[in-house]
Design a protein around this motif. Structure first.
Motif, PDB file in Angstrom:
ATOM      1  N   ALA A  79     -43.657  -5.734 -50.033  1.00 49.13           N
ATOM      2  CA  ALA A  79     -44.661  -4.892 -50.699  1.00 49.13           C
ATOM      3  C   ALA A  79     -45.091  -5.498 -52.032  1.00 49.13           C
ATOM      4  CB  ALA A  79     -44.090  -3.498 -50.911  1.00 49.13           C
ATOM      5  N   MET A  80     -44.166  -6.224 -52.670  1.00 54.03           N
ATOM      6  CA  MET A  80     -44.487  -6.822 -53.961  1.00 54.03           C
ATOM      7  C   MET A  80     -45.559  -7.908 -53.830  1.00 54.03           C
ATOM      8  SD  MET A  80     -42.981  -5.316 -56.245  1.00 54.03           S
ATOM      9  CE  MET A  80     -42.079  -3.853 -55.894  1.00 54.03           C
ATOM     10  N   CYS A 105     -35.931   3.726 -48.681  1.00 54.33           N
ATOM     11  CA  CYS A 105     -35.941   4.783 -49.706  1.00 54.33           C
ATOM     12  C   CYS A 105     -36.887   5.899 -49.271  1.00 54.33           C
ATOM     13  CB  CYS A 105     -36.347   4.232 -51.073  1.00 54.33           C
ATOM     14  SG  CYS A 105     -38.020   3.531 -51.130  1.00 54.33           S
ATOM     15  N   MET A 118     -38.082  -2.776 -52.641  1.00 50.96           N
ATOM     16  CA  MET A 118     -37.790  -1.487 -53.277  1.00 50.96           C
ATOM     17  C   MET A 118     -36.284  -1.236 -53.290  1.00 50.96           C
ATOM     18  SD  MET A 118     -41.062   0.447 -51.756  1.00 50.96           S
ATOM     19  CE  MET A 118     -41.761  -0.939 -50.890  1.00 50.96           C
ATOM     20  N   GLY A 119     -35.548  -2.337 -53.382  1.00 55.60           N
ATOM     21  CA  GLY A 119     -34.098  -2.235 -53.482  1.00 55.60           C
ATOM     22  C   GLY A 119     -33.422  -1.961 -52.156  1.00 55.60           C
ATOM     23  N   GLY A 120     -34.153  -2.096 -51.074  1.00 54.90           N
ATOM     24  CA  GLY A 120     -33.557  -1.834 -49.770  1.00 54.90           C
ATOM     25  C   GLY A 120     -34.240  -2.666 -48.698  1.00 54.90           C
TER      26      GLY A 120
END
Lengths: 159, 311
Positions: B213-214, B201, B182-184
């Motif tokens: 998570a992906m 986030c 999630m970019g973090g």
């Protein structure tokens, strides 16, 4: 004022109102915006805005502002609906994840997770889901759009 | 004077031991009795570069050459400590009773770093692995707060985790430099109901699953954790190795547990019952533990332990 000045002032007014009309009626799509790999169109965003107002605004807010005090859990133990604007965290999720959450609910990406976010499969078509998420993305400032584009690009399998 | 390479007492003369233990005992670190008398049952540990900082009502710094020095005394006993390798000499300390102080190398005093933070007990502290000025504090009965300016200002970011039908206090917090998708990165928390984590986030607390998570999304259902921590035990300390973020150490009543994959598979390495843990910022195999009666360390990732200071 000189004749030229009058003329210039008239032009500014004309331009100003034209811009206002564009912003209000026609839908502006930020350049290069995509959803699940496909370019987002103005028609899609317009449809998405309607879908949003009819299906999402009741929880996520008419201005995408989320429920009041959305970082605090409710008495039920569940989280309130977060904003979909730059204050929230929607822009931290890849397109595929946003699509899955909207279609199937949050437990589709976090198994066993209990939430008040309904899955819209059966209520909305895939195209409507894509449109509403394209609309949400079109409202983000450049920084958040760029961040989310990168998250989406890094998402394995991409779009 | 203490040498982390030697098991205790030997290199110290008797006077040295007494002097050191005197100080440490007063700090409530090595004995439950004085700890109770001082009203603090907690002590805190952190590595500052290759030095080990041990804090209670006093703060001792053991440098690797074997010298133990006393840092300025905190206002109230310290409950949790955090330090980042890119900001050596700077310590953040959660104070017993509430509040948070900061100490900078060579300083004479601790300075308040809790502007905007409610005066509740800070139960756990962590510094973002990739952002040395970003500090997270867990507040009792409240939730997670974040400062992005090294403690100058704070804002609320997330409620406490919800596990087994209730919100749980965060007993320990670790910023783990593994991509969240999630970019973090992730923030892990130890609670009395085990370990949970939230992306930085702050979208939602969730179980530790294999991959990010992906992967869970792609697979549809996540692979079942192969060897989770034992259920029903409180996780009183959880630390991630800065130089090897997939390496986690957890302190439970059943002992020291180690994961080499970010918390999917755990292995019980020792029966040592620790209140606090710290991992060397350079050497992921070097960890320190406070057992309430002893200050111990291990150089082989938790299998064998030597006592640094004992009663």
């Amino acid at each position: 004022m000189t004749r030229l000045g009058h003329y210039a002032a008239g032009l500014v007014v004309a331009l100003g109102s034209a811009a206002w009309v564009i912003a209000d009626d026609a839908t502006t799509v930020p350049e290069g915006l995509t959803f699940l790999g496909a370019p987002v169109t103005a028609e899609q965003v317009a449809l998405g805005q309607e879908v949003y107002a009819a299906n999402c605004a009741v929880c996520h807010g008419a201005k995408l502002e989320g429920e009041p005090d959305w970082k605090r859990r409710k008495d039920t133990g569940r989280m309130p609906a977060p904003p979909h604007d730059a204050n929230g965290h929607t822009w931290h999720h890849a397109d595929r994840q946003l699509f899955t959450i909207t279609r199937l609910g949050v437990s589709a990406i976090v198994p066993g997770y209990e939430s008040d976010m309904p899955g819209f499969e059966g209520t909305l078509s895939d195209d409507e889901i894509k449109a509403v998420l394209a609309f949400i993305k079109s409202t983000w400032p450049e920084r958040e759009r760029g961040f989310q584009a990168e998250v989406t690009a890094n998402d394995e399998g991409g779009s | 004077m203490i040498n982390m390479n030697d098991p205790i007492t030997k290199p110290l003369g008797r006077r040295g031991v007494l002097a050191l233990l005197g100080g440490v005992v007063a700090a409530g670190l090595l004995s439950t009795q004085p700890a109770r008398a001082l009203g603090t049952s907690h002590s805190a540990l952190a590595f500052d570069g290759d030095a080990l900082v041990v804090a209670g009502s006093q703060v001792w710094r053991f440098d690797p050459s074997g010298v133990a020095s006393l840092l300025p005394e905190p206002r109230t006993p310290i409950r949790a400590l955090a330090c980042h390798p890119d900001r050596r000499g700077r310590l953040f300390a959660a104070l017993e009773g509430g509040g948070l102080d900061r100490f900078d190398d060579g300083g004479r005093t601790w300075a308040a770093a809790s502007d905007g933070l409610p005066l509740a007990q800070v139960t756990a502290l962590a510094i973002a692995a990739g952002a040395p000025d970003t500090v997270y504090a867990a507040l009792a009965g409240d939730g997670l707060w974040r400062s992005e300016d090294a403690g100058t200002s704070w804002s609320f970011v997330m409620d406490r985790p919800w596990l087994a039908e209730a919100e749980r206090e965060v007993l320990t917090l670790a910023s783990v430099n593994l991509a969240s998708g999630m970019g973090g990165i992730w923030i892990y928390a130890g609670t009395d109901q085990g370990v949970t984590r939230v992306p930085d986030c702050f979208c939602r607390w969730q179980d530790v699953v294999a991959g990010d998570a992906m992967d869970a999304l792609v697979a549809g259902t996540p692979p079942a954790p192969e060897a989770p921590l034992p259920k029903g035990e409180p996780v009183s300390a959880l630390v991630a190795a800065h130089s090897a973020p997939e390496r986690l150490y957890a302190a439970l009543p059943s002992g020291i547990w180690v994961s080499a994959d970010g918390g999917v598979v755990w292995e019980n390495k020792s029966s040592l019952h620790a209140q606090a843990l710290a991992v060397d910022q350079v050497d992921p195999n070097h960890i320190a533990a406070d057992t309430n009666t002893e200050l111990k360390h291990s150089r082989d990732g938790g299998t064998t332990w030597a006592t640094l200071a004992a009663l």
